[in-house]
Design an enzyme around this catalytic site. Structure first.
Site, PDB file in Angstrom:
ATOM      1  N   GLU A 221      30.520  65.869   1.798  1.00 32.92           N
ATOM      2  CA  GLU A 221      31.351  64.673   2.019  1.00 32.92           C
ATOM      3  C   GLU A 221      32.397  64.422   0.929  1.00 32.92           C
ATOM      4  O   GLU A 221      32.507  63.316   0.402  1.00 32.92           O
ATOM      5  CB  GLU A 221      30.448  63.448   2.191  1.00 32.92           C
ATOM      6  CG  GLU A 221      29.467  63.608   3.340  1.00 32.92           C
ATOM      7  CD  GLU A 221      28.521  62.426   3.520  1.00 32.92           C
ATOM      8  OE1 GLU A 221      28.530  61.518   2.677  1.00 32.92           O
ATOM      9  OE2 GLU A 221      27.761  62.436   4.504  1.00 32.92           O
TER      10      GLU A 221
ATOM     11  N   ASN B 170      29.831  70.525   3.861  1.00 27.77           N
ATOM     12  CA  ASN B 170      29.220  69.698   4.909  1.00 27.77           C
ATOM     13  C   ASN B 170      29.875  68.316   4.930  1.00 27.77           C
ATOM     14  O   ASN B 170      30.013  67.680   3.885  1.00 27.77           O
ATOM     15  CB  ASN B 170      27.720  69.569   4.575  1.00 27.77           C
ATOM     16  CG  ASN B 170      26.899  68.949   5.680  1.00 27.77           C
ATOM     17  OD1 ASN B 170      27.006  69.358   6.833  1.00 27.77           O
ATOM     18  ND2 ASN B 170      26.079  67.963   5.350  1.00 27.77           N
TER      19      ASN B 170
ATOM     20  N   HIS C  48      27.425  63.036  13.512  1.00 23.79           N
ATOM     21  CA  HIS C  48      26.924  61.666  13.730  1.00 23.79           C
ATOM     22  C   HIS C  48      27.920  60.919  14.619  1.00 23.79           C
ATOM     23  O   HIS C  48      29.067  60.702  14.210  1.00 23.79           O
ATOM     24  CB  HIS C  48      26.820  60.906  12.399  1.00 23.79           C
ATOM     25  CG  HIS C  48      25.905  61.524  11.398  1.00 23.79           C
ATOM     26  ND1 HIS C  48      24.544  61.582  11.569  1.00 23.79           N
ATOM     27  CD2 HIS C  48      26.148  62.113  10.203  1.00 23.79           C
ATOM     28  CE1 HIS C  48      23.991  62.176  10.518  1.00 23.79           C
ATOM     29  NE2 HIS C  48      24.941  62.512   9.677  1.00 23.79           N
TER      30      HIS C  48
ATOM     31  N   GLU D  86      23.733  67.656  11.294  1.00 22.70           N
ATOM     32  CA  GLU D  86      23.054  66.347  11.196  1.00 22.70           C
ATOM     33  C   GLU D  86      23.218  65.560  12.487  1.00 22.70           C
ATOM     34  O   GLU D  86      23.459  64.351  12.471  1.00 22.70           O
ATOM     35  CB  GLU D  86      23.635  65.536  10.032  1.00 22.70           C
ATOM     36  CG  GLU D  86      23.557  66.236   8.699  1.00 22.70           C
ATOM     37  CD  GLU D  86      23.970  65.361   7.521  1.00 22.70           C
ATOM     38  OE1 GLU D  86      24.121  64.142   7.698  1.00 22.70           O
ATOM     39  OE2 GLU D  86      24.124  65.915   6.427  1.00 22.70           O
TER      40      GLU D  86
ATOM     41  N   ASP E  32      23.173  63.300  15.564  1.00 21.45           N
ATOM     42  CA  ASP E  32      22.470  62.171  16.186  1.00 21.45           C
ATOM     43  C   ASP E  32      23.505  61.304  16.901  1.00 21.45           C
ATOM     44  O   ASP E  32      24.711  61.474  16.717  1.00 21.45           O
ATOM     45  CB  ASP E  32      21.628  61.357  15.182  1.00 21.45           C
ATOM     46  CG  ASP E  32      22.412  60.795  14.017  1.00 21.45           C
ATOM     47  OD1 ASP E  32      23.646  60.696  14.097  1.00 21.45           O
ATOM     48  OD2 ASP E  32      21.765  60.452  13.000  1.00 21.45           O
TER      49      ASP E  32
HETATM   50  C1  XIL Z   1      20.537  59.891   4.783  1.00 20.80           C
HETATM   51  C2  XIL Z   1      19.015  59.876   4.874  1.00 20.80           C
HETATM   52  O1  XIL Z   1      18.633  60.293   6.165  1.00 20.80           O
HETATM   53  C3  XIL Z   1      18.502  58.490   4.576  1.00 20.80           C
HETATM   54  O2  XIL Z   1      17.086  58.469   4.575  1.00 20.80           O
HETATM   55  C4  XIL Z   1      19.028  58.018   3.234  1.00 20.80           C
HETATM   56  O3  XIL Z   1      18.624  56.701   3.006  1.00 20.80           O
HETATM   57  C5  XIL Z   1      20.538  58.107   3.193  1.00 20.80           C
HETATM   58  O4  XIL Z   1      20.944  59.430   3.511  1.00 20.80           O
HETATM   59  N1  XIL Z   1      24.961  62.346   5.557  1.00 20.80           N
HETATM   60  C6  XIL Z   1      24.146  63.166   4.828  1.00 20.80           C
HETATM   61  C7  XIL Z   1      22.694  62.864   4.751  1.00 20.80           C
HETATM   62  O5  XIL Z   1      24.611  64.209   4.353  1.00 20.80           O
HETATM   63  O6  XIL Z   1      22.134  63.315   3.540  1.00 20.80           O
HETATM   64  C8  XIL Z   1      22.422  61.404   4.935  1.00 20.80           C
HETATM   65  O7  XIL Z   1      21.000  61.213   4.959  1.00 20.80           O
HETATM   66  C9  XIL Z   1      23.084  60.919   6.205  1.00 20.80           C
HETATM   67  C10 XIL Z   1      24.577  61.089   6.142  1.00 20.80           C
END
Ligand code: XIL
Length: 575
Positions: A317, A361, A397, A433, A435
Site C-alpha cells: 500500500e 500489494n 476489497h 485479499e 472480500d
Molecule cells: C487487516 C487485518 O485483517 C485486521 O485484523 C487488522 O486489524 C487490520 O489489518 N490490507 C492489508 C491487510 O494488507 O493486512 C489488512 O488486514 C487489510 C487491508
C-alpha cells in the site's frame, strides 16, 4: 450464589472430570483461578483504571450477591483502561485452555477479555471482544496456548464508560484437544475449492485468535484451501515489537500447522506504514537509520523463514490518491527515506531469498483506466524492468453501499484488462485479499451482487494466463476484520458467522465446476500433447484439433475451453 451459577459451576467441574476420564491430564489439571465464584470476597482480584487530571478514572471492586462487580463512576482514559484482573496463572506452551465466565452489565457493552501479559515481552496470548448485557451471559472459549508463562494474567477490559459490570464463575482450566467429525465439503460440486489448485490456488487469511480457538475453522481451511496468509502475525508491530527483538511465536505456530497440512504460506507484509511498532513510528531516525531499520527487519524475518515462504508482499500500500492524483503515499517510510525505499526493500528481499517470488500489494489497484490502478502499474513496471519484482498483489476489497448503491462494485472488464497488461510485461497477478463487504442491512439483492462479484473475480483470474493465486481475506463473518474497520458493513466473506458456507462459496465452487482439475474444460476433447514451442507462446493459440461440437454454442465453448487448456498447460510448465 444463584441457581444458574450452581449449574454452571457444576458444569465446569464436570467438564474437568470428563476431561480427566478421556485424556491423560497434565498433573494438577484444574481451574487455575481459585476464587472465580466470589462467595466470600473479591481477593485476589484487582482493579485498574488509568487516571488523568482531565479524566479522573476510577474502578471499585466488590463481591456482592456472589458476584464480582466493578463500578466506574468516571470511567477510564482508554477503552482498555478499566480492568478487572487476576495474576499469577501458570500457563503451559502447547496446552489448550478453556476460558469461561458469566457476565452482566448495567447496559449493553462491548468488553474484551484476555489471557496473557505475564513476564516481558508484553503479549496478549489470547484476546476476544464480546458483548455483555443486562441478563447474565455465559462467555466461553477454548484456545491453544503458545507460550510457557508462570505468571500470566486473566483480564477483563471493561472500557472507558462509567457504569457497572459483574462477573461470576470464572474458569481457566486445561482441556484436551477436541475431536472433530470427519470433514465433508459443503460444495454442491462435492469437491473442495482446492481440488483445482493446479489451475488457481485458493488461499485465505488466517488470524491468530481464530486459529488458536477454532479447530472447526482450521479444519475447513485445511480441507478447502491450498494457501494461507497470516492476517496479522507478521505485521511489524507484532513480529518486531521492540527494536531488534523479534517475536515469531504466532507465525511459527501457523506456519508449522500450514506445513503439516500442505498449505502454501504467504509472507505478509514486510514493509508497510500501518500496524508498525511505536518504537519506529514515534522515534526520530535519520534517513540512513531508517534504511538500516528497514534492512534489519527484512533480514530478520526473511532469514528466519528462508525456503519456507514462496511468496512475499515486500511493500504494501505505498500508493494513494490525493485530490484525484495517485502518487507515493506520504508515510514514515516514504517521508524519511524517499520513494527509493520501495526499490531498496525489493532489492534487499531479493538478496535474502533469491528463489522467493516478490510482490507489491495494494488495494484499489485492480482496474486498468483507474487513476490508482494505472499508477500502481507504472510502479510495478519500473520494478519489473529492474528485475526486482515477480508479481503484483491486487487485494480485491470491494463493497456494496448500505443503500444498495454499486459504486464499490468493480468493472470486471477493467480488471481483466489490467491482468492482461501485467501479462504483457511478464508480471504475475495474484488476488491477495478478496472480500466483498455489504452495507447493512443485508438483503437478497446485496447477496446476489456479492455472489456475482466472487464469480466474476475468480473467473477473471481463471481466464488470465498470469493469474494462479486467489486469496480471500478471512474465511468467515465470525472472525471478520470488516465490522471493526468499516462500521456500516459486514457479511464480507464466503462462510457465515456459524462457519456455514454461503452462496458466495458456492459461486466460487461453480466457477471451478466447469473445469477438470488440470484446467481443461469439463467435456472438452483432450488435445494431443502440446509441442514445446506452443508452451512458450504464452498459450494464446487455439488448438484446431479439439474444436468440436454440434451447435455454435458448443463450438464456441469448446474453443474457449481449449484456449484455457493450452494456457493452463503452459502455466504449469512454467511453474
Ligand atoms: C487487516 C487485518 O485483517 C485486521 O485484523 C487488522 O486489524 C487490520 O489489518 N490490507 C492489508 C491487510 O494488507 O493486512 C489488512 O488486514 C487489510 C487491508
Amino acid at each position: 450464589m444463584t441457581s444458574s451459577k450452581t449449574t454452571i459451576f457444576k458444569f465446569a467441574r464436570f467438564s474437568s472430570l470428563a476431561a480427566l476420564c478421556l485424556w491423560a491430564a497434565p498433573a494438577g489439571a484444574q481451574n487455575l483461578i481459585t476464587n472465580g465464584t466470589f462467595d466470600a470476597d473479591s481477593a485476589p482480584w484487582w482493579p485498574h483504571a488509568s487516571s488523568t487530571e482531565a479524566n479522573p478514572a476510577d474502578n471499585t471492586l466488590a463481591a456482592a450477591d456472589g458476584q464480582l462487580c466493578a463500578t466506574m463512576t468516571a470511567g477510564g482514559k482508554n477503552p482498555w483502561d478499566v480492568i478487572v484482573g487476576y495474576s499469577g496463572i501458570a500457563l503451559t506452551k502447547g496446552q489448550r485452555y478453556r476460558v469461561a465466565f458469566n457476565a452482566s452489565a448495567d447496559v449493553e457493552r462491548t468488553i474484551k477479555f484476555k489471557v496473557g501479559l505475564g513476564d516481558t515481552p508484553y503479549t496478549d496470548y489470547f484476546i476476544k471482544t464480546v458483548s455483555v448485557g443486562v441478563d447474565q451471559r455465559l462467555i466461553e472459549y477454548t484456545y491453544l496456548n503458545l507460550r510457557d508463562d508462570a505468571m500470566a494474567q486473566f483480564q477483563l477490559q471493561i472500557g472507558s464508560l462509567p457504569g457497572k459490570i459483574c462477573v461470576d464463575n470464572v474458569v481457566v482450566e486445561p482441556v484436551p484437544e477436541p475431536t472433530l467429525d470427519a470433514y465433508i465439503t459443503p460444495s454442491t460440486t462435492g469437491k473442495p475449492l482446492k481440488n483445482w489448485s493446479a489451475m488457481v490456488k485458493m488461499g485465505t487469511a488466517v488470524d491468530t485468535p481464530i486459529f488458536l480457538s477454532s479447530p472447526k475453522h482450521n479444519q475447513i481451511v485445511a480441507n478447502e484451501f491450498s494457501a494461507v496468509t497470516p492476517a496479522n502475525s507478521m505485521k511489524m508491530n507484532l513480529i518486531q515489537p521492540a527494536r531488534g527483538t523479534f517475536d515469531f511465536t504466532d507465525t511459527d505456530a501457523l506456519l508449522a500447522w500450514a506445513e503439516t497440512n500442505s498449505l502454501e504460506f504467504r509472507g505478509h507484509p514486510l514493509i508497510w506504514h500501518t500496524q508498525a511498532p511505536g518504537w519506529l513510528t514515534d522515534g526520530t531516525f535519520t534517513e540512513q537509520e531508517m534504511i538500516d531499520i528497514m534492512y534489519a527487519h527484512i533480514d530478520g524475518v526473511m532469514t528466519k523463514y528462508k525456503g519456507r515462504i514462496p511468496y512475499w508482499d515486500v511493500v504494501n500500500e505505498a500508493i494513494n490518491v490525493v485530490d484525484g492524483v495517485a502518487d507515493y503515499r506520504k508515510t514514515f517510510w516514504h517521508d524519511r527515506i524517499g520513494p527509493k525505499f520501495i526499490e531498496l526493500a525489493f532489492a534487499r528481499a531479493r538478496m535474502n531469498d533469491p528463489a522467493a517470488k516478490l510482490l507489491y500489494n495494494d488495494y484499489n489497484s485492480e482496474k486498468k483506466g483507474d487513476v490508482k490502478g494505472d499508477r500502481v502499474f507504472e510502479l510495478v513496471k519500473g520494478l519489473k524492468e529492474k528485475g526486482l519484482i515477480d508479481a503484483v498483489g491486487l487485494q480485491g476489497h470491494f463493497y456494496i453501499l448500505p443503500n444498495g448503491g454499486t459504486e464499490g462494485v468493480p468493472n470486471y472488464q477493467a480488471i481483466r484488462d489490467n491482468m492482461a497488461r501485467y501479462n504483457d510485461i511478464g508480471v504475475q497477478v495474484h488476488i491477495t485479499e478478496c472480500d466483498f463487504r455489504i452495507g447493512k442491512p443485508l438483503d437478497a439483492n446485496k447477496t446476489e451482487v456479492q455472489n456475482k462479484f466472487f464469480t466474476e473475480m475468480l473467473q477473471a483470474c481463471v481466464d488470465a494466463p498470469n493469474c494462479d493465486h486467489f486469496t480471500v481475506w478471512g474465511l468467515s463473518d465470525v472472525d471478520s476484520w470488516v465490522p471493526s474497520t468499516f462500521k456500516e458493513y459486514d457479511y464480507a466473506h464466503i462462510y457465515d458467522a456459524n462457519l456455514v458456507a454461503k452462496p458466495a462459496y458456492q459461486a466460487l465452487s461453480q466457477v471451478f465446476a466447469k473445469y477438470n482439475p488440470d484446467g481443461t474444460l469439463v467435456g472438452s476433447t483432450p488435445p494431443p500433447p502440446a509441442p514445446t514451442a506452443k508452451e512458450d507462446d504464452g498459450g494464446c493459440s487455439v488448438n484446431p484439433h479439439s474444436s468440436r461440437g454440434g451447435s455454435w454454442l458448443a463450438t464456441a465453448l469448446a474453443l474457449f475451453g481449449i484456449t484455457v487448456l493450452t494456457r493452463r498447460v503452459s502455466k504449469r510448465a512454467r511453474s
